[in-house]
Each structure stands twice: as C-alpha cells, then as structure tokens.
Write a protein that holds these residues in place. Structure first.
Motif, PDB file in Angstrom:
ATOM      1  N   ALA A   1       0.847  -1.187   0.000  1.00 14.70           N
ATOM      2  CA  ALA A   1       0.000   0.000   0.000  1.00 14.70           C
ATOM      3  C   ALA A   1       0.887   1.243   0.000  1.00 14.70           C
ATOM      4  O   ALA A   1       2.067   1.177   0.379  1.00 14.70           O
ATOM      5  CB  ALA A   1      -0.905  -0.004   1.234  1.00 14.70           C
ATOM      6  N   PRO A   2       0.344   2.397  -0.411  1.00 12.87           N
ATOM      7  CA  PRO A   2       1.159   3.623  -0.388  1.00 12.87           C
ATOM      8  C   PRO A   2       1.726   3.896   1.000  1.00 12.87           C
ATOM      9  O   PRO A   2       1.039   3.732   2.009  1.00 12.87           O
ATOM     10  CB  PRO A   2       0.163   4.710  -0.803  1.00 12.87           C
ATOM     11  CG  PRO A   2      -0.858   4.001  -1.624  1.00 12.87           C
ATOM     12  CD  PRO A   2      -0.990   2.639  -0.987  1.00 12.87           C
ATOM     13  N   GLU A   3       2.991   4.280   1.041  1.00  9.66           N
ATOM     14  CA  GLU A   3       3.612   4.658   2.305  1.00  9.66           C
ATOM     15  C   GLU A   3       3.204   6.079   2.663  1.00  9.66           C
ATOM     16  O   GLU A   3       3.043   6.927   1.786  1.00  9.66           O
ATOM     17  CB  GLU A   3       5.135   4.561   2.196  1.00  9.66           C
ATOM     18  CG  GLU A   3       5.625   3.152   1.962  1.00  9.66           C
ATOM     19  CD  GLU A   3       7.108   3.121   1.641  1.00  9.66           C
ATOM     20  OE1 GLU A   3       7.840   2.431   2.353  1.00  9.66           O
ATOM     21  OE2 GLU A   3       7.511   3.785   0.676  1.00  9.66           O
ATOM     22  N   GLN A   4       3.032   6.341   3.940  1.00 15.79           N
ATOM     23  CA  GLN A   4       2.645   7.668   4.404  1.00 15.79           C
ATOM     24  C   GLN A   4       3.884   8.420   4.887  1.00 15.79           C
ATOM     25  O   GLN A   4       4.624   7.906   5.726  1.00 15.79           O
ATOM     26  CB  GLN A   4       1.639   7.559   5.543  1.00 15.79           C
ATOM     27  CG  GLN A   4       0.353   6.852   5.157  1.00 15.79           C
ATOM     28  CD  GLN A   4      -0.538   6.614   6.352  1.00 15.79           C
ATOM     29  OE1 GLN A   4      -0.460   7.303   7.359  1.00 15.79           O
ATOM     30  NE2 GLN A   4      -1.402   5.615   6.237  1.00 15.79           N
ATOM     31  N   VAL A   5       4.103   9.595   4.345  1.00 15.71           N
ATOM     32  CA  VAL A   5       5.215  10.442   4.781  1.00 15.71           C
ATOM     33  C   VAL A   5       4.699  11.282   5.943  1.00 15.71           C
ATOM     34  O   VAL A   5       3.804  12.112   5.772  1.00 15.71           O
ATOM     35  CB  VAL A   5       5.715  11.353   3.642  1.00 15.71           C
ATOM     36  CG1 VAL A   5       6.946  12.137   4.095  1.00 15.71           C
ATOM     37  CG2 VAL A   5       6.018  10.537   2.391  1.00 15.71           C
TER      38      VAL A   5
END
Length: 199
Positions: free
Chosen positions: A163-167
């Motif tokens: 899944a997209p990584e959260q910055v």
C-alpha cells in the motif's frame, strides 16, 4: 502471516548515536534486562536498555551493516492506546503514559533507499499493535518527534503490504503525503527531496 506495520526514520550516519540515545530516553523503566553495550561502525560506544536478538551480550557493529534491537517503549496515552490496553494488548499504564513491548528495530547503517543515509526501521510485534500504530496519534507523534530530535530528514509509516507509504515528517516539518502520489511518484522522488543541511 500477521500485519507488520512500522515507522521508518531516515537520517545521516552522523546522527545514529543521537537517535539511539533518544530511543533509550523513551524506553520502559525498570531495568528488566541487563544493559546492552553497542559499538557503532565508527567506534563510538553506547549502553542501551534493550536487547539484540533477545540477548544482552556486547554488540560490535564494526563489520555489520545492521543492528537489530528488541525494545519496549513508553508512549503518552491517548484513546487508542487506552482501548488497546483494555482489550488485552500487552502494555501497562503508569500515570499518563503507557509501556508497550515488544517493538523491533533494524538500524541499517546504509539504508535501502540511499546508501548515504541510515534508516531506523521500527515495527510492531503483533497485528494488534500494528493496528494501534495506524490509529494512534500519540504513537505517530513519538516517532515524528524522534525524527525531529535526532536530525532526521524523513519519517515514513509503512504497512509492508504494498500500500502507499505515508510520509509523516519531511525536512523539518510534519506532513501527510504518500508515496506514490503526484508529488512523489516513487521513492526516488522522495529521496531527491531530502534536505542535507546540518542540524
């Protein structure tokens, strides 16, 4: 296999001793394990209140690319942490703070994203703790504060499932970006944005 969510901190190698000392500051009190003597690649020595592979013998990183730690850390309580404790999660409350254990860490002296940076990858030991990592604002705040206090350039929340990584933290500021996204189509674009200024 269960959920393995974690926070990854990226910083220059000169800040490794600092981030480890800051992790020790938020360790659970009590001295349940003997102190761990660690020698970093440059020869600097630290004594940490953790284990490595659940052992307390001296660890010399002179010829190692990775330092692995088993940690129990303390967080300021929020509603998610309180609910986690009430539903049987491993932890204990002391006043306004809660001890969680275990959290595992891998310190990669040359990160997988860029060899000029070190990564401190901290992940939850259980699926229940992984869900807590995703929900708790105070867990996130502890890791972003750790990034800031240690001279880190970036903190990512990673679910490890593609899944997209959260910055969460970038170049001195909290943020809510993702990778991939229009701003950061891939990890290379994220790394290119990192500030190299001295702190």
């Amino acid at each position: 296999m269960g959920l393995i969510y974690g926070y990854d901190i990226y910083l220059r190698p000169r800040h490794v001793a600092r981030v480890l000392a800051n992790l020790a500051e938020v360790a659970s009190p009590g001295g349940a394990v003997p102190p761990l003597d660690v020698t970093l690649p440059g020869g600097e020595q630290l004594v940490l209140p953790f284990t490595s592979h659940f052992k307390s013998g001296p660890v010399d990183c002179a010829t190692s690319s990775t330092l692995e730690l088993d940690m129990s850390l303390v967080f300021d309580i929020d509603d998610e942490l309180r609910e986690y404790a009430q539903t049987g999660g491993p932890g204990s409350e002391t006043g306004a703070r809660m001890q969680l254990g275990y959290i595992y860490a891998a310190i990669r002296f040359e990160s997988l994203l860029h060899p000029g940076y070190t990564s401190v990858e901290c992940w939850a030991a259980t699926s229940g703790m992984s869900r807590l990592f995703a929900r708790s604002a105070n867990v996130r705040k502890m890791f972003t504060d750790l990034t800031a206090d240690s001279g880190g350039v970036c903190c990512l929340f990673d679910t490890g499932d593609g899944a997209p990584e959260q910055v969460c933290w970038l170049n001195g500021e909290p943020t809510q970006e993702t990778v991939p996204s229009p701003r950061f189509p891939d990890r290379r674009a994220l790394v290119a944005s990192w500030s190299d200024s001295e702190r």
